[in-house]
Design a protein around this motif. Sequence first.
Motif, PDB file in Angstrom:
ATOM      1  N   MET A 261      18.083  67.122  63.100  1.00 48.56           N
ATOM      2  CA  MET A 261      18.777  67.525  61.872  1.00 48.56           C
ATOM      3  C   MET A 261      19.553  66.296  61.409  1.00 48.56           C
ATOM      4  O   MET A 261      20.164  65.611  62.227  1.00 48.56           O
ATOM      5  N   THR A 262      19.519  66.034  60.106  1.00 52.72           N
ATOM      6  CA  THR A 262      20.282  64.875  59.618  1.00 52.72           C
ATOM      7  C   THR A 262      21.090  65.267  58.388  1.00 52.72           C
ATOM      8  O   THR A 262      20.703  66.154  57.631  1.00 52.72           O
ATOM      9  N   ILE A 263      22.207  64.584  58.216  1.00 48.83           N
ATOM     10  CA  ILE A 263      23.062  64.819  57.040  1.00 48.83           C
ATOM     11  C   ILE A 263      23.597  63.472  56.543  1.00 48.83           C
ATOM     12  O   ILE A 263      24.129  62.680  57.328  1.00 48.83           O
ATOM     13  N   TRP A 264      23.421  63.233  55.259  1.00 47.26           N
ATOM     14  CA  TRP A 264      24.069  62.083  54.619  1.00 47.26           C
ATOM     15  C   TRP A 264      25.247  62.595  53.808  1.00 47.26           C
ATOM     16  O   TRP A 264      25.134  63.630  53.135  1.00 47.26           O
ATOM     17  N   ILE A 265      26.345  61.871  53.846  1.00 44.74           N
ATOM     18  CA  ILE A 265      27.515  62.219  53.050  1.00 44.74           C
ATOM     19  C   ILE A 265      27.624  61.197  51.924  1.00 44.74           C
ATOM     20  O   ILE A 265      27.613  59.979  52.181  1.00 44.74           O
ATOM     21  N   ALA A 266      27.702  61.698  50.682  1.00 44.63           N
ATOM     22  CA  ALA A 266      27.739  60.753  49.559  1.00 44.63           C
ATOM     23  C   ALA A 266      28.614  61.273  48.434  1.00 44.63           C
ATOM     24  O   ALA A 266      28.929  62.474  48.355  1.00 44.63           O
ATOM     25  N   GLN A 267      29.014  60.349  47.587  1.00 42.32           N
ATOM     26  CA  GLN A 267      29.702  60.696  46.333  1.00 42.32           C
ATOM     27  C   GLN A 267      28.996  59.973  45.205  1.00 42.32           C
ATOM     28  O   GLN A 267      28.578  58.821  45.361  1.00 42.32           O
ATOM     29  N   ARG A 274      27.790  56.369  46.383  1.00 40.10           N
ATOM     30  CA  ARG A 274      28.521  55.838  47.533  1.00 40.10           C
ATOM     31  C   ARG A 274      28.169  56.649  48.769  1.00 40.10           C
ATOM     32  O   ARG A 274      28.485  57.836  48.857  1.00 40.10           O
ATOM     33  N   VAL A 275      27.528  55.989  49.692  1.00 43.08           N
ATOM     34  CA  VAL A 275      27.110  56.677  50.909  1.00 43.08           C
ATOM     35  C   VAL A 275      28.173  56.431  51.975  1.00 43.08           C
ATOM     36  O   VAL A 275      28.400  55.297  52.396  1.00 43.08           O
ATOM     37  N   LEU A 276      28.827  57.510  52.377  1.00 41.76           N
ATOM     38  CA  LEU A 276      30.019  57.367  53.208  1.00 41.76           C
ATOM     39  C   LEU A 276      29.777  57.581  54.691  1.00 41.76           C
ATOM     40  O   LEU A 276      30.477  57.029  55.531  1.00 41.76           O
ATOM     41  N   ASP A 277      28.785  58.421  55.017  1.00 44.14           N
ATOM     42  CA  ASP A 277      28.675  58.793  56.424  1.00 44.14           C
ATOM     43  C   ASP A 277      27.273  59.331  56.704  1.00 44.14           C
ATOM     44  O   ASP A 277      26.532  59.680  55.777  1.00 44.14           O
ATOM     45  N   TYR A 278      26.953  59.428  57.976  1.00 46.33           N
ATOM     46  CA  TYR A 278      25.637  59.926  58.391  1.00 46.33           C
ATOM     47  C   TYR A 278      25.774  60.628  59.730  1.00 46.33           C
ATOM     48  O   TYR A 278      26.510  60.168  60.609  1.00 46.33           O
ATOM     49  N   CYS A 279      25.063  61.732  59.872  1.00 53.31           N
ATOM     50  CA  CYS A 279      25.105  62.464  61.143  1.00 53.31           C
ATOM     51  C   CYS A 279      23.684  62.867  61.515  1.00 53.31           C
ATOM     52  O   CYS A 279      22.900  63.263  60.658  1.00 53.31           O
ATOM     53  N   GLU A 280      23.370  62.720  62.773  1.00 48.62           N
ATOM     54  CA  GLU A 280      22.028  63.095  63.226  1.00 48.62           C
ATOM     55  C   GLU A 280      22.134  63.752  64.589  1.00 48.62           C
ATOM     56  O   GLU A 280      22.914  63.309  65.427  1.00 48.62           O
ATOM     57  N   GLY A 281      21.415  64.834  64.789  1.00 45.02           N
ATOM     58  CA  GLY A 281      21.459  65.495  66.095  1.00 45.02           C
ATOM     59  C   GLY A 281      20.107  66.077  66.440  1.00 45.02           C
ATOM     60  O   GLY A 281      19.230  66.190  65.587  1.00 45.02           O
ATOM     61  N   GLN A 282      19.970  66.401  67.701  1.00 43.84           N
ATOM     62  CA  GLN A 282      18.705  66.982  68.182  1.00 43.84           C
ATOM     63  C   GLN A 282      19.000  68.210  69.011  1.00 43.84           C
ATOM     64  O   GLN A 282      19.828  68.138  69.933  1.00 43.84           O
ATOM     65  N   GLU A 364      25.288  53.292  60.219  1.00 38.01           N
ATOM     66  CA  GLU A 364      24.340  52.403  60.891  1.00 38.01           C
ATOM     67  C   GLU A 364      23.086  53.125  61.385  1.00 38.01           C
ATOM     68  O   GLU A 364      21.958  52.672  61.143  1.00 38.01           O
ATOM     69  N   ALA A 365      23.295  54.272  62.038  1.00 41.58           N
ATOM     70  CA  ALA A 365      22.130  54.999  62.579  1.00 41.58           C
ATOM     71  C   ALA A 365      21.194  55.412  61.447  1.00 41.58           C
ATOM     72  O   ALA A 365      19.969  55.340  61.571  1.00 41.58           O
ATOM     73  N   GLY A 366      21.760  55.832  60.334  1.00 38.42           N
ATOM     74  CA  GLY A 366      20.948  56.245  59.193  1.00 38.42           C
ATOM     75  C   GLY A 366      20.214  55.066  58.586  1.00 38.42           C
ATOM     76  O   GLY A 366      19.040  55.171  58.217  1.00 38.42           O
ATOM     77  N   ARG A 367      20.903  53.931  58.485  1.00 44.32           N
ATOM     78  CA  ARG A 367      20.237  52.753  57.903  1.00 44.32           C
ATOM     79  C   ARG A 367      19.124  52.261  58.818  1.00 44.32           C
ATOM     80  O   ARG A 367      18.109  51.746  58.368  1.00 44.32           O
ATOM     81  N   LYS A 368      19.321  52.445  60.129  1.00 44.27           N
ATOM     82  CA  LYS A 368      18.238  52.060  61.058  1.00 44.27           C
ATOM     83  C   LYS A 368      17.004  52.914  60.796  1.00 44.27           C
ATOM     84  O   LYS A 368      15.877  52.431  60.820  1.00 44.27           O
TER      85      LYS A 368
END
Length: 424
Positions: A261-267, A274-282, A364-368
């Motif tokens: 599951m992934t989530i990008w946080i943006a405004q 503006r991409v502020l944050d990223y979350c990824e989980g399994q 960083e994880a999202g950009r990777k």
Amino acid sequence: MTRTLQIPTARVFQPLLQPSRYKGAHGGRGSGKSHFFAENLIKDHMLHSGLRSVCIREHQKSLKESAKKLIEDKLAKFGLGEADGFKVFKEVIETPGDGLIIFQGMKDHTAESIKSLEGFGRAWVEEAQTLSKQSLKLLRPTIRAEGSELWFSWNPRREEDPVDKLLRSDETPTDAIVVKADYSDNPWLPKELEQERLDCMRTDPDQYSHIWEGDYVSVIEGAYYADQLREAERQGRIGRVARDPHMQIRAVWDIGVSDSMTIWIAQYIGREIRVLDYCEGQGQPLGYYLNWLRSNGYQDALCVLPHDGAKRDAVSAVKFSDHIQEAGFETKTIPNQGKGAAMKRVEASRKRFPMIWFNKDTTEAGRKALGWYHAKLDEARGADLGPEHDWSSHGADSFGLLCVDYEEPGGVLDFEYEETDWVV
Ligand SMILES: Nc1ncnc2c1ncn2[C@@H]1O[C@H](COP(=O)(O)OP(=O)(O)OP(=O)(O)O)[C@@H](O)[C@H]1O
Ligand SMILES: [Mg+2]
């Protein structure tokens, strides 16, 4: 009659000759990793009567892809046959004292079926860079016989690959010996391979250090956003990006309940995304992601969901989006974009990229994932077969959805939606 077998071993692999629970050899092409482990396996089967071993790959469609042929060739080279207790069958190799070598794909195993390997003394994972986290999790406790060993040979791709995390991070397991080997460590490097190496240095310098020196991949062929990310870096759009306290926060999801599951946080601020944050989980429950949102100050975020967010749970008949709403979040579902949706997201993302700013530390994880997301290429014709579905697709999908969701100031909608809600 006892036979003495002389097996010359390249210096680089000599640390692996002593007993050890974990043994790893990583490095570039032609360094002798496969040959070393194949010979060492035969040696162990001669020393330990009744030993059972499994040669593993993550995917093994047929035995042709396994190490079986290599082991057979080594047996022939050493002159070992039935008189010595080795007998080659179609699928397995019998070894002295009712021992056995078998060949399996980890992907075909379940938590139940893997139990058949308990009692095995050696597990050798070839091309271990493709081994999934789940496979590693199943394998490690299964190989539990007294004195059992887990061997890994691989050409590294990414620092985050499970085998690299296991054997090359700060927290390696107890009793692990890991060596790095390269073509220059191989005293038997065939001249044909040496020529391939020199040609690669000349014609494909971007890939050289990965292929031949065992470095992690820095440039991936067919990567959709490689140029865009480089340009963002060059223009200083990857740095410290502050949140605007007055503007809406969007949390854009890719939903995979049993998958990632992934989530990008943006405004969206003027003509900037503006991409502020990223979350990824399994394999985490939904609550994990909702907690992540709240604990990072995104409790008022508008959750933007792909069309499968409106699917009903097979058991409870509740929509995924309902669960999120019940937790107090507002949601917006982007309709299905139909055929070629993945490529539409890629186009949207490429178009939007020049207006995107990334907060460096938290994305960083999202950009990777974005850097890795690439086309499956038809090897024969070089044709683009669409995005490769792998670990990076989840982060890339939610990013693509973010770019599809973004509307230009002035309300110009240049992506076709199947349905649009108009507020009069
Ligand atoms: N112990 C050995 N005895 C004889 N030849 C060897 C030995 N080790 C390596 N070679 C030669 O070197 C070549 C490369 O070795 P090997 O295939 O084991 O490398 P590798 O590190 O597994 O490479 P790849 O990344 O391509 O899988 C072999 O094809 C073989 O010709
Ligand atoms: Mg090999």
